[in-house]
Design a protein around this motif. Structure first.
Motif, PDB file in Angstrom:
ATOM      1  N   ARG A  78       0.817  -1.219   0.000  1.00  0.00           N
ATOM      2  CA  ARG A  78       0.000   0.000   0.000  1.00  0.00           C
ATOM      3  C   ARG A  78       0.851   1.269   0.000  1.00  0.00           C
ATOM      4  O   ARG A  78       0.468   2.276  -0.600  1.00  0.00           O
ATOM      5  N   TYR A  79       1.960   1.233   0.736  1.00  0.00           N
ATOM      6  CA  TYR A  79       2.641   2.498   1.032  1.00  0.00           C
ATOM      7  C   TYR A  79       4.073   2.637   0.540  1.00  0.00           C
ATOM      8  O   TYR A  79       4.612   3.739   0.571  1.00  0.00           O
ATOM      9  N   TRP A  80       4.700   1.567   0.092  1.00  0.00           N
ATOM     10  CA  TRP A  80       6.114   1.700  -0.268  1.00  0.00           C
ATOM     11  C   TRP A  80       6.320   2.725  -1.374  1.00  0.00           C
ATOM     12  O   TRP A  80       7.257   3.519  -1.341  1.00  0.00           O
ATOM     13  N   LYS A  81       5.416   2.721  -2.368  1.00  0.00           N
ATOM     14  CA  LYS A  81       5.609   3.620  -3.500  1.00  0.00           C
ATOM     15  C   LYS A  81       5.419   5.084  -3.089  1.00  0.00           C
ATOM     16  O   LYS A  81       6.184   5.959  -3.496  1.00  0.00           O
ATOM     17  N   VAL A  82       4.425   5.360  -2.254  1.00  0.00           N
ATOM     18  CA  VAL A  82       4.179   6.729  -1.787  1.00  0.00           C
ATOM     19  C   VAL A  82       5.387   7.227  -0.997  1.00  0.00           C
ATOM     20  O   VAL A  82       5.876   8.349  -1.225  1.00  0.00           O
ATOM     21  N   ILE A  83       5.867   6.400  -0.085  1.00  0.00           N
ATOM     22  CA  ILE A  83       7.016   6.779   0.743  1.00  0.00           C
ATOM     23  C   ILE A  83       8.267   6.911  -0.134  1.00  0.00           C
ATOM     24  O   ILE A  83       9.057   7.836   0.039  1.00  0.00           O
ATOM     25  N   TYR A  84       8.421   6.002  -1.081  1.00  0.00           N
ATOM     26  CA  TYR A  84       9.561   6.070  -2.006  1.00  0.00           C
ATOM     27  C   TYR A  84       9.543   7.395  -2.773  1.00  0.00           C
ATOM     28  O   TYR A  84      10.560   8.065  -2.905  1.00  0.00           O
ATOM     29  N   GLN A  85       8.370   7.783  -3.298  1.00  0.00           N
ATOM     30  CA  GLN A  85       8.274   9.010  -4.085  1.00  0.00           C
ATOM     31  C   GLN A  85       8.620  10.239  -3.248  1.00  0.00           C
ATOM     32  O   GLN A  85       9.303  11.146  -3.730  1.00  0.00           O
ATOM     33  N   ILE A  86       8.183  10.253  -2.005  1.00  0.00           N
ATOM     34  CA  ILE A  86       8.530  11.382  -1.125  1.00  0.00           C
ATOM     35  C   ILE A  86      10.043  11.399  -0.888  1.00  0.00           C
ATOM     36  O   ILE A  86      10.690  12.437  -0.980  1.00  0.00           O
TER      37      ILE A  86
ATOM     38  N   LYS B  99      11.836  12.492  -4.021  1.00  0.00           N
ATOM     39  CA  LYS B  99      11.660  13.932  -4.243  1.00  0.00           C
ATOM     40  C   LYS B  99      12.615  14.729  -3.351  1.00  0.00           C
ATOM     41  O   LYS B  99      13.198  15.721  -3.774  1.00  0.00           O
TER      42      LYS B  99
ATOM     43  N   VAL C 178       0.128   5.764   7.477  1.00  0.00           N
ATOM     44  CA  VAL C 178       0.891   6.539   6.501  1.00  0.00           C
ATOM     45  C   VAL C 178       1.534   7.750   7.177  1.00  0.00           C
ATOM     46  O   VAL C 178       2.654   8.138   6.839  1.00  0.00           O
TER      47      VAL C 178
ATOM     48  N   HIS D  79       5.443   8.460   7.300  1.00  0.00           N
ATOM     49  CA  HIS D  79       5.971   9.766   6.890  1.00  0.00           C
ATOM     50  C   HIS D  79       6.873  10.344   7.977  1.00  0.00           C
ATOM     51  O   HIS D  79       7.930  10.913   7.685  1.00  0.00           O
TER      52      HIS D  79
END
Length: 180
Positions: free
Chosen positions: A28-36, A39, A72, A76
Motif C-alpha cells: 500500500r505504502y512503499w511507493k508513496v514513501i519512495y516518491q517522497i 523527491k 501513513v 511519513h
C-alpha cells in the motif's frame, strides 16, 4: 486481507507476527514513501534503500509499534527522521571532504603537528634501540645539528667513524620504515 484497515493490519502485525498483514501495508505504502524520499533526495537508489530500511525496521520492531496517527502518517514521520539523518550525514561528509581538500592544499598545522609527534615518538623509540655510541652520534647529528667533523672533535673519533655510524643508524631506521 487487502480490504482491512491499516490499524487492523498493524494490530495483526503486532500481535500475530502476520507476514501477510506486513506485505499488504508494504504494498500500500512503499511507493508513496519512495516518491517522497526520492523527491527529497533526488537519488533513486538512496530513496529505495531508505524505504527498504524503514520497512525492515517496522518488521523488526513490530511488537513495539505504537502508532498515534494514521499508518501513513507514522511512515511519513519515520521517513522524515531518516531524511534528517541522511541530511546530517551528508553535511558531516561534506565537512570532512572540505577538511581533507583544504588539508591537501593548505597545510593544517594541528594535523601536521600530531603526525610529526607520532612519527617522532616512533623514531625515538627506534633510536633508543640503537647501540649507545651510534645513538649518541646520531642524536648529535640530528638533534644538535653538528657536522661529522664537530661530532668527531667532541667525541675524539675520526670523521670517517662518525660518518659510518650515522650511515649505519640511518640504514637501521630505514629498515624499520623510518627516515631521518
Amino acid at each position: 486481507m487487502e480490504d482491512l484497515s491499516d490499524i487492523t493490519l498493524v494490530n495483526l502485525l503486532k500481535e500475530d507476527d502476520d507476514r501477510a498483514a506486513f506485505n499488504v501495508l508494504y504494498s500500500r505504502y512503499w511507493k508513496v514513501i519512495y516518491q517522497i524520499g526520492f523527491k527529497k533526495l533526488g537519488d533513486e537508489d538512496l530513496a529505495e534503500d531508505l524505504v527498504h530500511d524503514l520497512f525492515v525496521d517496522i518488521w523488526v520492531k513490530r511488537a513495539e509499534l505504537d502508532i498515534h496517527t494514521t499508518f501513513v502518517g507514522y511512515l511519513h514521520g519515520m521517513l522524515t527522521h531518516r531524511l534528517i539523518d541522511v541530511h546530517r550525514k551528508n553535511i558531516f561528509r561534506q565537512k570532512v571532504h572540505e577538511e581533507i581538500r583544504s588539508s591537501q592544499t593548505v597545510q593544517d598545522e594541528t594535523y601536521d603537528s600530531l603526525v610529526y609527534s607520532d612519527l617522532e615518538q616512533h623514531l625515538m623509540a627506534e633510536v633508543n634501540n640503537l647501540p649507545s655510541s651510534m645513538r649518541q652520534i646520531f642524536l648529535l647529528s640530528r638533534q644538535e645539528e653538528l657536522s661529522p667533523k664537530e661530532i668527531a672533535d667532541k667525541l675524539s673519533l675520526s670523521v670517517q667513524t662518525v660518518k659510518n655510524q650515522i650511515s649505519s643508524a640511518v640504514k637501521r631506521l630505514r629498515t624499520k620504515g623510518l627516515d631521518d
